[in-house]
Design an enzyme around this catalytic site. Sequence first.
Site: not given
Ligand code: VGL
Length: 208
Positions: A8, A106, A151
């Site tokens: 991410d 995702k 994540c």
């Molecule tokens: C994430 C919160 C919401 C992350 C993704 O990538 O850690 N955190 N969505």
Amino acid sequence: MNTLIIVDVQNDFLPGGALAVPQGDAVIPVLNQMQPWFDQIIATQDWHPPNHASFAANHPGRNVGDVIQLDGIEQILWPVHCVQDTPGSEFAAELDASRWDRVFQKGTEVRIDSYSGFFDNDHRSATGLADYLRTIGAKRIFVAGLATDYCVKFTALDAQQLGFETYLIRDACRAVNLQPNDEANAIAAMHSAGIRVVNADQCQVERW
Ligand code: VGL
Ligand code: ZN
């Protein structure tokens, strides 16, 4: 067979983004330097529809940071972030993507969040990442990116649980730290689960 999973590293998680991770951009040069050291590179991408149930804005009267029950699962409410096909969900421009083998998206289901790159938060549906790793014969999995306390943590825990020899590259990650100890607690939880915690420079010098 060493596989790097980059979690991410998207614009909304960088400084100035909708869900900015403090110093999130600091992982980019570390990741760029490390990528040539791996046999396989996979990226995950948080990829939400605009009506995603993890967004506080989709729950009138609720605020960012509130915790709600969503179909029986605890859900932290986040700012609108990583909406599909928007600039915020794109990978960081400076991140080298030239050697990536696959991207796994995702968080695409409206009613359930997915912190892990493998499964949604209820472990009901899989992204295909586990099958892919088995198909390519992956053995050691190195996890890095954003964010350590969400994540990255759940991706690493699932990798270890699935039987891969899993490593957290601590200095190639940054945490949200809603609470000041969240990063330390996340690293402790990964360590307790048997995940090896390493620094980026060890990934080069050690012959795993
Ligand atoms: C994430 C919160 C919401 C992350 C993704 O990538 O850690 N955190 N969505
Ligand atoms: Zn998200």
